[in-house]
Design an enzyme around this catalytic site. Structure first.
Site, PDB file in Angstrom:
ATOM      1  CG  HIS A   1      35.425  31.788  44.578  1.00  0.00           C
ATOM      2  ND1 HIS A   1      36.048  30.850  43.777  1.00  0.00           N
ATOM      3  CD2 HIS A   1      34.180  31.322  44.808  1.00  0.00           C
ATOM      4  CE1 HIS A   1      35.200  29.857  43.532  1.00  0.00           C
ATOM      5  NE2 HIS A   1      34.073  30.115  44.154  1.00  0.00           N
TER       6      HIS A   1
ATOM      7  NE  ARG B   1      32.388  33.153  34.437  1.00  0.00           N
ATOM      8  CZ  ARG B   1      31.640  33.560  33.412  1.00  0.00           C
ATOM      9  NH1 ARG B   1      30.814  34.579  33.572  1.00  0.00           N
ATOM     10  NH2 ARG B   1      31.728  32.986  32.254  1.00  0.00           N
TER      11      ARG B   1
ATOM     12  N   PRO C   1      32.598  43.765  35.015  1.00  0.00           N
ATOM     13  CG  PRO C   1      34.388  44.207  36.412  1.00  0.00           C
ATOM     14  CD  PRO C   1      33.813  43.167  35.551  1.00  0.00           C
ATOM     15  CD  GLU C   2      29.812  46.941  30.063  1.00  0.00           C
ATOM     16  OE1 GLU C   2      29.822  47.917  29.301  1.00  0.00           O
ATOM     17  OE2 GLU C   2      28.879  46.123  30.096  1.00  0.00           O
TER      18      GLU C   2
END
Length: 298
Positions: free
Chosen positions: A112, A131, A2-3
DNA sequence: CTCGACTCCTGCTGGC
DNA sequence: TGCCAGCAGGAGTCGA
């Protein structure tokens, strides 16, 4: 992943369900992401009322009643998923964000999902990050911006303070490609790989051009390009490619409006006629893909 | 200080 | 069909 536009969208989604609510339960499912998580994180969240949110660059700050705020960074693959206990089961996301037909009930817990919050009002918020490049930390409210992760951040690109002079100051004298300079969170906070490519395309500036050569007419084109692409992306709920979904489970749609990102080989929009446009090119800078039109961007 | 290269981690895609 | 290299929205660290 995400930006700034995605982080802003996630934050708004969290604010919509958490503001004013009391966290009845907080469960931390592993002791670390990339780095160890603060001890006492779950204890600090349990019983706290959420007073509000703010965003700084790609970081979300969740203010808790009392003396602390929860600092959240989503890394590449982080997601916040909010669901009410009375809601119908939400299908699991499969490849490409496509919904599978798996039922929500009786599924094994997502391996996760690293942090789970539940409010007294019945909302359940999961922080998922396959991740584990994300970060969570507790930060004293009185000194939020002094946190090591926030202290060095550059200006907010959508603030009034980020004007032509600020952009030129960020880029002046740097002998690195403008792509890398704009990705550097110490220069401007919040841009990432997608929106740098898109902003440079709009400003007709080559990503390989040295940062030091931008101040002047090019900066005057780049500044509104950055602000416009970010504003439009926020209005579209961000860009959903792989991992990113809004906190409410909806997908952002700005990826449908990418001019260059991920479009190598395609023609760029309204390329000048006459000369043949070789199409959008992909190159690797600092280990990251860059997309641009070699004809229009100089 | 400034840079690029490398690293962290998991999952998906595309080519053989 | 299966395997595996390559790639992914981020950013800290290291050595030149």
């Amino acid at each position: 992943m995400p930006e700034l536009p995605e982080v802003e969208t996630v934050m708004r989604g969290l604010a919509a369900v958490l503001e004013g609510q009391v966290i009845a339960r907080a469960e931390l499912r592993r002791p670390d992401l990339r780095r160890p998580l603060p001890r006492g994180l779950a204890a600090a969240l349990t019983g706290a009322r959420v007073e509000g949110f703010r965003r700084r660059g790609k970081y979300i700050l969740m203010r808790l009643e009392g003396r602390e705020s929860l600092l959240i960074h989503l890394g590449m693959s982080g997601r916040m998923v909010a669901r009410h206990r009375d809601a119908a089961p939400v299908p699991r996301l499969g490849p490409q964000g496509a919904a599978s037909d798996a039922r929500g009930h009786n599924q094994p817990p997502d391996r996760h999902e690293h942090l789970v919050l539940e409010t007294e009002s019945g909302w359940r918020i999961g922080f998922l990050d396959p991740r584990r490049f994300g970060q969570l930390d507790l930060v004293p409210r009185a000194a939020e911006d002094a946190h090591p992760l926030l202290a060095g951040l550059g200006p907010e690109p959508l603030s009034e303070a980020f004007d032509l002079a600020a952009l030129e100051a960020a880029l002046r004298g740097r002998r690195t490609p403008v792509k890398a300079a704009l990705m550097d969170q110490r220069r401007v906070a919040g841009l990432g790989n997608i929106y740098v490519s898109e902003a440079l395309f709009r400003a007709r500036i080559s990503p390989r051009r040295l940062s030091a050569t931008i101040p002047g007419a090019r900066a005057a084109r780049l500044l509104p390009a950055i602000k416009a692409v970010l504003r439009e992306a926020i209005a579209a709920g961000g860009s959903s490619l792989r991992d990113y979904v809004r906190a409410d489970g909806e997908l952002g749609v700005f990826q449908e409006r990418f001019a260059v990102y991920g479009r190598a080989g395609q023609r760029c929009a309204d390329c000048p006629g006459g000369r043949a446009c070789g199409g959008i090119a992909r190159l690797v800078q600092s280990g990251r893909s860059t997309f641009y039109c070699p004809l229009k961007q100089r």
